[in-house]
Design a protein around this motif. Structure first.
Motif, PDB file in Angstrom:
ATOM      1  N   VAL A  76      -7.484   2.370  -0.541  1.00  0.00           N
ATOM      2  CA  VAL A  76      -6.662   3.572  -0.397  1.00  0.00           C
ATOM      3  C   VAL A  76      -5.473   3.543  -1.347  1.00  0.00           C
ATOM      4  O   VAL A  76      -5.204   4.511  -2.065  1.00  0.00           O
ATOM      5  CB  VAL A  76      -6.186   3.730   1.067  1.00  0.00           C
ATOM      6  CG1 VAL A  76      -5.147   4.841   1.172  1.00  0.00           C
ATOM      7  CG2 VAL A  76      -7.373   4.038   1.972  1.00  0.00           C
ATOM      8  N   PHE A  77      -4.741   2.411  -1.376  1.00  0.00           N
ATOM      9  CA  PHE A  77      -3.516   2.430  -2.174  1.00  0.00           C
ATOM     10  C   PHE A  77      -3.814   2.440  -3.673  1.00  0.00           C
ATOM     11  O   PHE A  77      -3.084   3.052  -4.458  1.00  0.00           O
ATOM     12  CB  PHE A  77      -2.563   1.298  -1.761  1.00  0.00           C
ATOM     13  CG  PHE A  77      -2.629   0.030  -2.559  1.00  0.00           C
ATOM     14  CD1 PHE A  77      -2.135  -0.038  -3.851  1.00  0.00           C
ATOM     15  CD2 PHE A  77      -3.112  -1.137  -1.974  1.00  0.00           C
ATOM     16  CE1 PHE A  77      -2.167  -1.216  -4.567  1.00  0.00           C
ATOM     17  CE2 PHE A  77      -3.135  -2.315  -2.685  1.00  0.00           C
ATOM     18  CZ  PHE A  77      -2.670  -2.359  -3.987  1.00  0.00           C
ATOM     19  N   SER A 130      -1.394   7.984   3.750  1.00  0.00           N
ATOM     20  CA  SER A 130      -2.165   6.812   3.339  1.00  0.00           C
ATOM     21  C   SER A 130      -2.531   5.948   4.534  1.00  0.00           C
ATOM     22  O   SER A 130      -3.654   5.420   4.617  1.00  0.00           O
ATOM     23  CB  SER A 130      -1.365   5.989   2.316  1.00  0.00           C
ATOM     24  OG  SER A 130      -0.190   5.435   2.900  1.00  0.00           O
ATOM     25  N   LEU A 156      -4.851   6.170  -4.491  1.00  0.00           N
ATOM     26  CA  LEU A 156      -3.718   7.083  -4.539  1.00  0.00           C
ATOM     27  C   LEU A 156      -2.791   6.761  -5.714  1.00  0.00           C
ATOM     28  O   LEU A 156      -2.234   7.665  -6.342  1.00  0.00           O
ATOM     29  CB  LEU A 156      -2.940   7.016  -3.216  1.00  0.00           C
ATOM     30  CG  LEU A 156      -3.640   7.653  -2.008  1.00  0.00           C
ATOM     31  CD1 LEU A 156      -2.837   7.433  -0.745  1.00  0.00           C
ATOM     32  CD2 LEU A 156      -3.852   9.150  -2.245  1.00  0.00           C
ATOM     33  N   HIS A 207       2.892   2.000  -3.248  1.00  0.00           N
ATOM     34  CA  HIS A 207       2.084   2.526  -4.351  1.00  0.00           C
ATOM     35  C   HIS A 207       1.513   3.906  -4.028  1.00  0.00           C
ATOM     36  O   HIS A 207       1.361   4.745  -4.913  1.00  0.00           O
ATOM     37  CB  HIS A 207       0.934   1.567  -4.668  1.00  0.00           C
ATOM     38  CG  HIS A 207       1.354   0.345  -5.415  1.00  0.00           C
ATOM     39  ND1 HIS A 207       2.087  -0.657  -4.827  1.00  0.00           N
ATOM     40  CD2 HIS A 207       1.161  -0.035  -6.701  1.00  0.00           C
ATOM     41  CE1 HIS A 207       2.311  -1.614  -5.707  1.00  0.00           C
ATOM     42  NE2 HIS A 207       1.770  -1.264  -6.852  1.00  0.00           N
ATOM     43  N   ALA A 208       1.210   4.136  -2.756  1.00  0.00           N
ATOM     44  CA  ALA A 208       0.571   5.398  -2.370  1.00  0.00           C
ATOM     45  C   ALA A 208       1.512   6.589  -2.475  1.00  0.00           C
ATOM     46  O   ALA A 208       1.058   7.732  -2.520  1.00  0.00           O
ATOM     47  CB  ALA A 208       0.027   5.291  -0.948  1.00  0.00           C
ATOM     48  N   ALA A 221       0.823  -1.212   0.000  1.00  0.00           N
ATOM     49  CA  ALA A 221       0.000   0.000   0.000  1.00  0.00           C
ATOM     50  C   ALA A 221       0.854   1.259   0.000  1.00  0.00           C
ATOM     51  O   ALA A 221       0.650   2.169  -0.811  1.00  0.00           O
ATOM     52  CB  ALA A 221      -0.928  -0.013   1.218  1.00  0.00           C
TER      53      ALA A 221
END
Length: 277
Positions: A100-101, A78, A104, A51-52, A48
């Motif tokens: 989330v990830f 994040s 974003l 990537h975020a 996550a």
């Protein structure tokens, strides 16, 4: 081609020498952090955060500030967002992390496609260690130093926090502080890995060496040593292979790390498949 020529050929080029030692340094740092990630069970969290940070990296580039600052802000942000959504809805944590990830990460791709600059989406996603600039090398060295020194100074506290956060809290450790220290290091290391294997593959460098060492060792000190050795050797070998095959450097590094893990999974003396059967 004999082995000596195979080893010497890439060293004739300055960009390959830079790529080799930068890859080794990033492999070392990611492997050291990966031990704590494995013990904490943060594989999905590592995915996550890695990537975020993409929109933070792009915005930092546009604002002409260090990429690490943008990555840090969005990495921490994040996790704060994940915690807020989880506490205010009935959605489970793994689902929230995925939401989330990916959101974003998609925002980062949109920013890259709209910002008129020399930022190459391919380089951000898959790395460009063969063309790494001197400024990026300095940034990578600084991040590596900060990460390794912090892990060394807080090693015992972080180990206890990863093994048993409840016990760590009961004996007076500031677990919230340790949580955000580990998260901050994860965000910074994602930037270092961005230069080598890119945002998409950096999660492999943050997980695979620790997972390999976890199969081979029962003590944390030995686990860390094996993980860092695996990370450095895999990075060097992957860079060499990418030169001779004219293939993606980041992809070759991750493939080598995965092969090392598969070998450990099968042949580990105590926890391998063969020893168990």
């Amino acid at each position: 081609m004999d082995l000596m020529n195979w080893l010497i050929a890439p060293l004739q080029y300055g960009f390959m020498v830079k790529a080799l030692w930068v890859s080794a340094l990033v492999g070392l740092v990611c492997a050291a952090l990966s031990c704590f990630m494995i013990l904490k069970g943060w594989a999905l969290m590592g995915d996550a955060v890695s990537h975020a940070v993409l929109p933070g990296v792009v915005l930092a580039y546009v604002m002409n500030i260090p990429l690490a600052i943008g990555a840090f802000v969005f990495g921490v942000g994040s996790v704060v967002a994940i915690g807020f959504i989880q506490s205010h809805t009935r959605v489970k944590e793994d689902t929230v992390i995925g939401l989330v990830f990916t959101g974003l990460f998609a925002l980062g791709i949109v920013l890259v496609s709209k910002v008129k600059s020399s930022v190459d989406l391919g380089h951000i996603l898959f790395g460009n260690v063969l063309g790494i600039a001197d400024g990026d090398i300095i940034q990578t060295v600084i991040i590596a130093a900060i990460t390794l020194v912090t892990l060394a100074l807080l090693r015992k506290d972080l180990i206890l926090f990863c093994f048993d956060p409840t016990h760590a809290r009961s004996i007076g450790l500031h677990t919230n502080f340790l949580y955000y220290v580990l998260l901050s290091l994860l965000s910074l290391t994602a930037v270092a890995g961005l230069q080598t294997v890119g945002i998409i593959l950096v999660v492999a460098m943050l997980i695979t060496p620790g997972a390999t060492a976890y199969l081979l060792c029962d003590r944390f000190d030995r686990m860390a040593l094996v993980a860092m050795t695996s990370g450095v050797v895999s990075s060097l070998l992957g860079t060499y292979i990418s030169y001779h095959l004219d293939a993606s450097t980041g992809g070759c590094i991750v493939v080598v790390q995965t092969l090392v893990f598969l070998i450990a999974m099968i042949f580990a003396p105590k926890h391998g498949i063969l020893s168990r059967t």
